[in-house]
Structure formats: C-alpha cells, structure tokens
Design a protein around this motif. Structure first.
Motif, PDB file in Angstrom:
ATOM      1  N   SER A 299       0.840  -1.200   0.000  1.00  0.00           N
ATOM      2  CA  SER A 299       0.000   0.000   0.000  1.00  0.00           C
ATOM      3  C   SER A 299       0.865   1.237   0.000  1.00  0.00           C
ATOM      4  O   SER A 299       2.041   1.198   0.378  1.00  0.00           O
ATOM      5  CB  SER A 299      -0.919   0.010   1.234  1.00  0.00           C
ATOM      6  N   THR A 300       0.288   2.340  -0.460  1.00  0.00           N
ATOM      7  CA  THR A 300       0.964   3.637  -0.418  1.00  0.00           C
ATOM      8  C   THR A 300       0.060   4.651   0.267  1.00  0.00           C
ATOM      9  O   THR A 300      -1.166   4.579   0.177  1.00  0.00           O
ATOM     10  CB  THR A 300       1.314   4.141  -1.832  1.00  0.00           C
ATOM     11  N   PHE A 301       0.695   5.602   0.947  1.00  0.00           N
ATOM     12  CA  PHE A 301      -0.007   6.674   1.646  1.00  0.00           C
ATOM     13  C   PHE A 301       0.736   7.979   1.387  1.00  0.00           C
ATOM     14  O   PHE A 301       1.961   7.974   1.199  1.00  0.00           O
ATOM     15  CB  PHE A 301      -0.034   6.415   3.161  1.00  0.00           C
ATOM     16  N   PRO A 302       0.027   9.105   1.372  1.00  0.00           N
ATOM     17  CA  PRO A 302       0.726  10.387   1.212  1.00  0.00           C
ATOM     18  C   PRO A 302       1.690  10.629   2.376  1.00  0.00           C
ATOM     19  O   PRO A 302       1.462  10.150   3.499  1.00  0.00           O
ATOM     20  CB  PRO A 302      -0.408  11.420   1.225  1.00  0.00           C
ATOM     21  N   LEU A 303       2.754  11.351   2.094  1.00  0.00           N
ATOM     22  CA  LEU A 303       3.697  11.710   3.158  1.00  0.00           C
ATOM     23  C   LEU A 303       2.990  12.332   4.362  1.00  0.00           C
ATOM     24  O   LEU A 303       3.377  12.106   5.508  1.00  0.00           O
ATOM     25  CB  LEU A 303       4.741  12.694   2.624  1.00  0.00           C
ATOM     26  N   ALA A 304       1.953  13.103   4.079  1.00  0.00           N
ATOM     27  CA  ALA A 304       1.235  13.782   5.159  1.00  0.00           C
ATOM     28  C   ALA A 304       0.430  12.832   6.022  1.00  0.00           C
ATOM     29  O   ALA A 304      -0.034  13.202   7.102  1.00  0.00           O
ATOM     30  CB  ALA A 304       0.311  14.854   4.574  1.00  0.00           C
ATOM     31  N   ASP A 305       0.242  11.602   5.562  1.00  0.00           N
ATOM     32  CA  ASP A 305      -0.572  10.636   6.297  1.00  0.00           C
ATOM     33  C   ASP A 305       0.275   9.451   6.746  1.00  0.00           C
ATOM     34  O   ASP A 305      -0.136   8.293   6.640  1.00  0.00           O
ATOM     35  CB  ASP A 305      -1.743  10.162   5.430  1.00  0.00           C
ATOM     36  N   ALA A 306       1.443   9.751   7.272  1.00  0.00           N
ATOM     37  CA  ALA A 306       2.313   8.689   7.772  1.00  0.00           C
ATOM     38  C   ALA A 306       1.660   7.909   8.905  1.00  0.00           C
ATOM     39  O   ALA A 306       1.952   6.727   9.110  1.00  0.00           O
ATOM     40  CB  ALA A 306       3.639   9.271   8.232  1.00  0.00           C
ATOM     41  N   ALA A 307       0.762   8.552   9.636  1.00  0.00           N
ATOM     42  CA  ALA A 307       0.076   7.866  10.731  1.00  0.00           C
ATOM     43  C   ALA A 307      -0.699   6.655  10.218  1.00  0.00           C
ATOM     44  O   ALA A 307      -0.662   5.570  10.813  1.00  0.00           O
ATOM     45  CB  ALA A 307      -0.857   8.832  11.460  1.00  0.00           C
ATOM     46  N   SER A 308      -1.391   6.810   9.100  1.00  0.00           N
ATOM     47  CA  SER A 308      -2.137   5.686   8.536  1.00  0.00           C
ATOM     48  C   SER A 308      -1.196   4.598   8.021  1.00  0.00           C
ATOM     49  O   SER A 308      -1.509   3.403   8.111  1.00  0.00           O
ATOM     50  CB  SER A 308      -3.037   6.165   7.397  1.00  0.00           C
TER      51      SER A 308
END
Length: 329
Positions: A299-308
């Motif tokens: 999976s990938t997540f935006p840098l701003a959503d490292a929490a997820s």
C-alpha cells in the motif's frame, strides 16, 4: 517544507505533518525531492519509544527514499540536478518522511531508468537487508535450503526472491491462509503457516532430515529458538530483528554440536563502522532492472498521512512493502 515528525512518543497519531527547516545542499551533499519513502519496523518502534536507538525529539523518521536531486553542494561532481536516485540514512539523519532531504553524496545512488522510483524506495532497507544477510552472512549457494521467517514482510518477500535467484530451495513461514498463498505465489517452494505448524519439525521433514543451510530470522523471541533447531549442520543463522519484543530462551545444544554460525545484522551499525552499501545496492537495482526481482507493494499513503501508514504496518495484514509518496510520487 513539511514533514511527518514525531513530536512525542506514542501511537501512530503521534506522527504530525508539520513545518520543518528547508534543507540546503552543504559541501559534499545533495538535496533530494522525495518521490517515495519506505516505512519500516524501525520507524514504528522509534515512534512508539521502543527502539534501541534514535535521536532526541522532535525527529523525522524514514531510513530510505527515492526521488530526484534538486540541489547539489560544493565538491559533488558525479551527481546532477534532475538525477533519479535512491537515498538512505538513519532515523532523523536526515529522516525521509519529508518533502525534501539533504543527503551526503556517498549515501545516494542513481536508479536505472528501467526501475520505478516507487519500487526503488524499498531497496535500501528491506532488499539490502535480505541481500546482505543471504549473500554476505548466509553464503547462500545453489541447492541450499533457505528458511525465511515472515515471508510476507518487506524483508521476507525480498529474501524469498533473492534466495530463489541464487538457486536455493526456499521454505518460508507466514501467518494465515492468505499470506501462505501469497508467499507461495511469490516463489517459495514450501510455505508453512507458523500459527499451526511445528516449523522446525516441518523444515526437517522438507529437507530429508538435514535442516536449513541458511536461516533468516526476522521475528526473534521464541521463534529464534526454533530457528536454531531447524538449522542444518554448519548452517548460517542470521538474526535480523526482534519484532516479538521478547527475549529468546535457547538451548545451546541446539546449535553448538552442529557447528552452527549465528550472525546479527543491523544496517545503521554497519554503516557507522565503515560499510559502504552502494555495491550491494547496485546489484539489487540491476536485478530489478533485469526483472529478476519485483518489489511487492502492499500500500501507499501520502507523506502527510504517515500515521495511517504506520497503522497499516502494525496491523499484521501487510503483504510486501508499505510506502509513503510525495506530491510527485
């Protein structure tokens, strides 16, 4: 610029998207615009305050990234603005959960045109760990039996492919039917469900009673004792982590009569004591360019959503690598 930073230790929500100083390319360094950054167990342990090392807070996690050079410092002659590169470091040094990072030139390597930056971002930790453990510590050879614990993890999925590429017979472990099938499809010859199987006994059964010539233990705790029982005579057992966060109680009779060699691997410590990973990383990147290897991205997540991303990593449902992506990723 902005970065996902740890302001205080805690759960994934402790990662906050916040302003950080803009990096400047000092002498002998470059600034890399992050396209993708790897998410690793070390990052999660540091964020939770359970890692064995790390900087003072606030700090930016992230051991690895891939991106493009946007600035070059004095004295750097072999890297240019616009070059696609992979970069590595330590937690907070510089920390790649950020839009940009200043990196010493010796911790940067060009990425072949045939390799996507998303996949390249997973190479410096998971793939280098698997490569070094199998080739430099394990001494894997054609015909060897290799046991890979946690075959569905980032390191495990890399190790399965690297061991097969070296001509080994691979026995891997995974938890649950879905992961077992996934690791088998990745190329493992035998996949054991560690939640139901007696792993050492099964390894012996699948190796004509000899055991595994190379064992990669990515789990620690009680699993490590089983790794020693599953090892063949003169085997190389490599301890890579202790995600179990538990002590290992072992019986020396499980390894010394067999002349088993036990190795430890820790990436940052190696670099601090002179190891230059660039030749090994170049081997892995060449394998990706030649399509001998493929980075499985969970999976990938935006840098701003490292929490997820951290929540996903800690869910134990991960198949492959979790990545963060920047605005251009």
């Amino acid at each position: 610029m902005y970065a996902s930073r740890v302001l205080e230790f805690g759960p994934p929500s402790a990662l906050r998207w916040s302003a950080a100083p803009d990096p400047v390319a000092g002498p002998g360094a470059v600034v890399v615009e992050v396209v993708a950054a790897g998410v690793n167990r070390a990052d999660a342990l540091f964020r939770a305050g359970r890692y064995h090392r790390g900087p003072q807070l606030p700090a930016t996690p992230g051991l690895e990234a891939a991106g493009r050079i946007v600035a070059v410092g004095a004295g750097v002659t072999d890297l240019q603005v616009g070059r696609r590169v992979v970069a590595w470091g330590a937690i907070g040094d510089p920390g790649f959960y950020a839009e940009r990072a200043e990196v010493p030139a010796e911790r940067v390597l060009p990425v072949p045109d045939e390799v996507e930056l998303i996949g390249a971002a997973a190479v410096p930790v998971a793939w280098l760990t698997a490569w070094y453990s199998l080739h430099r510590l394990g001494g894997v050879r054609p015909g060897d039996v290799v046991l890979v614990h946690a075959g569905a993890s980032g390191v495990g999925s890399a190790a399965v492919q690297i061991a097969k590429d070296a001509g080994a017979r691979v026995i891997a472990t995974a938890g649950g039917e879905e992961k077992v099938k996934w690791v088998h499809d990745l190329g493992a010859d035998v996949v054991l469900d560690h939640t139901a199987a007696d792993v050492p006994a099964e390894v012996l059964a699948h190796s004509d009673g000899r055991g595994a010539n190379v064992v990669l233990d990515l789990v620690g705790g009680e699993t490590f004792a089983g790794s020693l029982r599953a090892a063949a005579r003169a085997a190389n057992v490599v301890a890579l982590a202790n995600v179990a966060l538990a002590p290992s109680v072992i019986d020396t009779r499980d390894f010394y009569p067999k002349n088993v060699h036990i190795h430890g691997f820790q990436f940052t410590d190696l670099m601090e004591h002179g190891y230059d990973p660039r030749p090994d990383l170049a081997e892995v990147l060449a394998g990706l360019a030649q399509r001998r290897f493929a980075v499985p991205v969970d999976s990938t997540f935006p840098l701003a959503d490292a929490a997820s991303a951290h929540a996903r990593l800690e869910s134990r449902a991960v198949l492959g690598k979790v990545l963060l992506t920047g605005p251009t990723g």
